[in-house]
Design an enzyme around this catalytic site. Structure first.
Site, PDB file in Angstrom:
ATOM      1  N   HIS A  83       1.049  -1.097   0.079  1.00 44.89           N
ATOM      2  CA  HIS A  83      -0.069  -0.035  -0.040  1.00 44.89           C
ATOM      3  C   HIS A  83       0.791   1.325  -0.106  1.00 44.89           C
ATOM      4  O   HIS A  83       0.638   2.398   0.775  1.00 44.89           O
ATOM      5  CB  HIS A  83      -0.820   0.032   1.286  1.00 44.89           C
ATOM      6  CG  HIS A  83      -2.045  -1.127   1.223  1.00 44.89           C
ATOM      7  ND1 HIS A  83      -3.227  -0.899   0.656  1.00 44.89           N
ATOM      8  CD2 HIS A  83      -1.959  -2.363   1.676  1.00 44.89           C
ATOM      9  CE1 HIS A  83      -3.996  -2.191   0.798  1.00 44.89           C
ATOM     10  NE2 HIS A  83      -3.000  -2.953   1.246  1.00 44.89           N
ATOM     11  N   ASN A 156     -10.206  -2.755   2.462  1.00 48.24           N
ATOM     12  CA  ASN A 156      -9.868  -2.784   1.238  1.00 48.24           C
ATOM     13  C   ASN A 156     -11.098  -2.638   0.458  1.00 48.24           C
ATOM     14  O   ASN A 156     -12.265  -2.406   0.786  1.00 48.24           O
ATOM     15  CB  ASN A 156      -9.533  -3.958   0.594  1.00 48.24           C
ATOM     16  CG  ASN A 156      -7.759  -4.447   1.087  1.00 48.24           C
ATOM     17  OD1 ASN A 156      -7.188  -3.267   1.023  1.00 48.24           O
ATOM     18  ND2 ASN A 156      -7.489  -5.492   1.243  1.00 48.24           N
ATOM     19  N   TYR A 370       0.808  -4.073  12.179  1.00 50.11           N
ATOM     20  CA  TYR A 370       0.675  -2.701  11.779  1.00 50.11           C
ATOM     21  C   TYR A 370       1.816  -1.641  12.756  1.00 50.11           C
ATOM     22  O   TYR A 370       2.466  -0.965  12.055  1.00 50.11           O
ATOM     23  CB  TYR A 370      -0.512  -2.145  11.487  1.00 50.11           C
ATOM     24  CG  TYR A 370      -1.244  -2.632  10.447  1.00 50.11           C
ATOM     25  CD1 TYR A 370      -1.441  -4.186  10.436  1.00 50.11           C
ATOM     26  CD2 TYR A 370      -1.867  -1.896   9.450  1.00 50.11           C
ATOM     27  CE1 TYR A 370      -2.250  -4.817   9.457  1.00 50.11           C
ATOM     28  CE2 TYR A 370      -2.364  -2.390   8.358  1.00 50.11           C
ATOM     29  CZ  TYR A 370      -2.795  -3.947   8.287  1.00 50.11           C
ATOM     30  OH  TYR A 370      -3.297  -4.404   7.190  1.00 50.11           O
TER      31      TYR A 370
END
Ligand code: HDE
Length: 695
Positions: A83, A156, A370
């Site tokens: 991304h 998404n 993350y």
């Protein structure tokens, strides 16, 4: 603890911010009248470095030069491992219907409350400088700055994923990114490594249907759906849990490009989606999405034909209807791309009281990944202090120090419990975050649930739910991608999987690849079910008959009829379109009546792939001249093969003839304004069979 006022946020000029300790920090902005070094020392000359004499060496003592170059050398941070290419916009979320029965999260219970958001859209595979229109999933990440802390819904534009367990994520990502020995292809799944991995990963087959559909070549980021993908939990005051899936639905409806169009856009305008979003925000055409939820209990989930904890499956809308609860409007472009879009750090583990995680093993892995990647990317555990990441509610704890600490807490107490700072932050059992008290039992092990075994039924359901045009695009996309695969056994293995999904699809792809024999289907771990088709899975079914948010291009030349141009321009603008005029020269065109027309783009740099529909208003003389210009021939030819409406006057008609374009529905006289607008609101799907050999 910082108050809201103390914490503050960056002003649009970006110059002053109040830290958690209450002190002021100067942050370099463009509105200081005197240029200074980072130490605040006024600079007398920003053009010449300090030299021993006019032709002598540069002096090491030149701290102005050294500071400036050193800072420049360190300007880049690692791009996101996935991304990396993204576009983000500020806006707000407004709750329309309370979920108070299901959750204590204020953002989902306070109707009418507007919560600031920062939303980042992204491609997955390409680097930060890659093009906007590859065939790829789009990330749809929303940071809600709620009163109870930041909630990140990191989703998404496709509701399912490639894999069921996070342990396979590095493999799927390695396989899709450029091959490690040769360094290509950039931002493309059409290569051996990707399809090799996929062909050995049957759980990917449902996702394969989605990524080969036109969902992965969107027309605009304003025209994509968003999905939280995993099931989450909502928890109410009594601690009762309800499962929830989140869906974003664009007000402008869904729209995709055609593959040939996406390829040509990539060359014409690599920033197509970013520019489209920027221009929409600049013009005040703020994109909007509905937030909808699917709610279900554990007991209901047990009756589903699929396991909702498996991220390769979706819950059809026909089984659990969508309930619209709010809307998101994006209305402010960031002040600074790096400070905001690049430094924003989304994390599925950022969650607020009243919402909780499910046991989806993919989600569980994401909860770790993350924060870990952001520590690497942003370089310090204090990245939550960067204004774009900082909560907009009061926050405070005893975490201290670390690289790039921007806060200056006062006093001697940096631990809890304590008796020395009675006004300092304390835990609060009544309002603090609590996890659902799930009962867990069973044997520990590296286990895949049996309920995750069916890899083909929903893939079949997806394919069967599409219109014939979409099925043809999907089959052709598979042929295109597998034609880029050098190893025959990988192509064969993929076609083998398709046989489980739909024999006819396998046949189309096998024909398109000119395979001599139909490959064997691999053994399937579960019986493939025939599920009811779900029209909600289509794009065409979710397109809106509208010119809102779309763009109409009018090709003109010297000698064009100004009145005819005005009529088309007005009709398209009245229907909500953004209208752009294109001429051979950017300086404008001299119209038939001698007046001068200002234009928006030069023909060679503004091909028709930039538009949703076109009009060609040129004189016969203009047609004669433009017939010798390949950019003009391409302009009309591409509009035609991309199934767009075309309005022509007499000269325009002559140009179409030069381009060998026959009469067709969707080609109308420019005087037939109503006919043009009606045709421009959609694609001329019926034309496709005459312009393209689809699989
Ligand atoms: Fe991500 N993903 N992901 N992902 N993801 C990242 O975090 C990861 C997955 C998604 O605009 C990374 O800060 C793992 C599903 C978006 O900044 C990283 C797994 C979904 C974004 C990461 C997944 C997503 C990311 C890279 C499998 C849809 C961009 C940079 C367990 C629901 C957010 C970063 C932005 C970014 C890990 C699967 C969406 C490496 C391990 C499923 C939209 O942490």
């Amino acid at each position: 603890m910082a108050t809201k006022e103390e914490k503050g946020s960056m002003s649009s000029s970006g110059d002053v911010r109040r830290g958690n300790g209450g002190e002021l920090h100067q942050i370099a902005g463009a509105d200081h009248s005197v240029l200074t070094t980072n130490q605040g020392i006024p600079v007398s000359d920003n053009q010449n470095s300090l030299r021993a004499n006019s032709k002598g060496p540069t002096m090491l003592e030149d701290f102005v030069l050294r500071e400036k170059i050193t800072h420049f050398d360190h300007e880049r941070i690692p791009e996101r491992i996935v991304h990396a290419r993204g576009t983000a916009v500020h806006g707000y979320f407004e709750l329309i219907e309370s979920l108070g029965q299901y959750t204590t999260a204020k953002i989902l219970t306070e109707v009418g409350e507007k919560t600031p958001v920062f939303t980042r859209f992204s491609t997955v595979a390409g680097g930060a400088g890659s093009v906007d229109t590859p065939r790829d999933v789009r990330g749809f990440a929303v940071k809600f700055y709620t009163k109870q802390g930041n909630w990140d819904l990191v989703g998404n534009n496709v509701p399912v994923f490639f894999i069921q367990d996070a342990i396979k994520f590095p493999d799927v990502v390695h396989s899709v990114k450029m091959e490690p020995d040769r360094g290509f292809p950039q931002s493309a799944s059409a290569h051996d490594n990707f399809w090799d991995f996929i062909s050995l990963t049957p759980e990917s087959m449902h996702m394969v249907m989605w990524i080969m559909s036109d969902r992965t070549i969107p027309r605009s980021l304003r025209m994509i759906e968003g999905f939280g993908v995993h099931s989450f939990r909502l928890l109410n005051e009594k601690g009762i849990s309800t499962f929830v899936k989140f869906h974003w639905r664009p007000k402008l409806g869904l729209q995709s490009t055609l593959w040939d169009e996406a390829v040509k856009i990539a060359g014409t305008d690599p920033d197509f989606h970013r520019r489209d979003m920027f221009e929409a925000i600049e013009k005040g055409n703020y994109p909007e999405w509905e937030l909808a939820v699917q709610l279900f209990t554990q007991e209901e989930a047990e009756k589903f034909p699929i396991d909702h904890l498996d991220a390769t499956k979706l819950i059809p809308e026909e089984l659990v209807p969508l309930k619209v609860i709010g809307r998101m409007v994006l209305d402010r472009w960031p002040d600074n791309f790096f400070a905001e879009t690049e430094q924003v750090a989304y994390c599925p583990a950022n969650i607020v009281p009243g919402i909780d995680f499910s046991n989806d093993p993919l989600l569980q892995g994401r909860l770790f990944s993350y924060l870990d990647t952001q520590l690497k990317r942003l370089g310090s555990p204090n990245f939550h202090q960067i204004p774009i990441n900082a909560p907009k509610c009061p926050f405070g704890n005893m975490q201290r120090d670390g690289h790039m600490q921007m806060m200056q807490p006062k006093g001697r107490v940096n631990y809890e419990p304590n008796s020395l700072s009675p006004d300092g932050p304390r835990e609060d059992p009544a309002t603090g975050f609590r996890s659902f008290g799930a009962h867990e039992s069973g044997e520990k092990g590296r286990i895949r649930a049996e309920s995750f075994a069916d890899h083909y039924s929903q893939a079949r359901q997806f394919y069967r739910s599409q219109t014939e045009y979409e099925q043809a695009h999907l089959a052709s996309a598979l042929v295109f991608e597998l034609s880029k695969v050098e190893h025959l056994h990988i192509r064969q293995a993929m076609v083998g999987h398709l046989r489980h999904i739909e024999e006819n699809l396998a046949k189309r792809v096998a024909d398109g690849l000119a395979l001599e024999n139909m490959p064997h289907a691999p053994a399937a771990a579960a019986v493939v079910q025939d599920m009811e088709p779900s029209p909600a899975l289509q794009i065409i079914g979710k397109m809106k008959d509208t010119l809102q948010g779309r763009t109409v291009g009018i090709l003109v030349a010297d000698g064009s009829d100004g009145a005819a141009i005005d009529k088309v321009r007005k009709a398209a603008a009245d229907a909500g379109a953004n209208v752009k005029i294109v001429a051979p020269k950017v300086g404008g065109a001299k119209l038939a009546d001698g007046s001068h027309l200002k234009v928006d783009g030069q023909l060679a740099g503004t091909p028709s792939v930039m538009f949703d529909a076109i009009a060609v208003i040129i004189s016969s003389e203009g047609a004669r001249l433009l017939s010798g210009e390949s950019a003009a021939i391409d302009f009309v030819h591409n509009a035609f093969v991309h199934l767009k409406a075309i309005a022509v006057d007499q000269g325009g008609q002559e140009l179409l003839q030069k381009a060998n374009i026959a009469k067709d529905t969707g080609i109308v006289e420019s005087s037939d304004l109503a006919g043009f607008i009606a045709a421009a609101k959609t694609r001329q799907w019926a034309r496709e069979a005459s312009v393209r050999m689809l699989a």
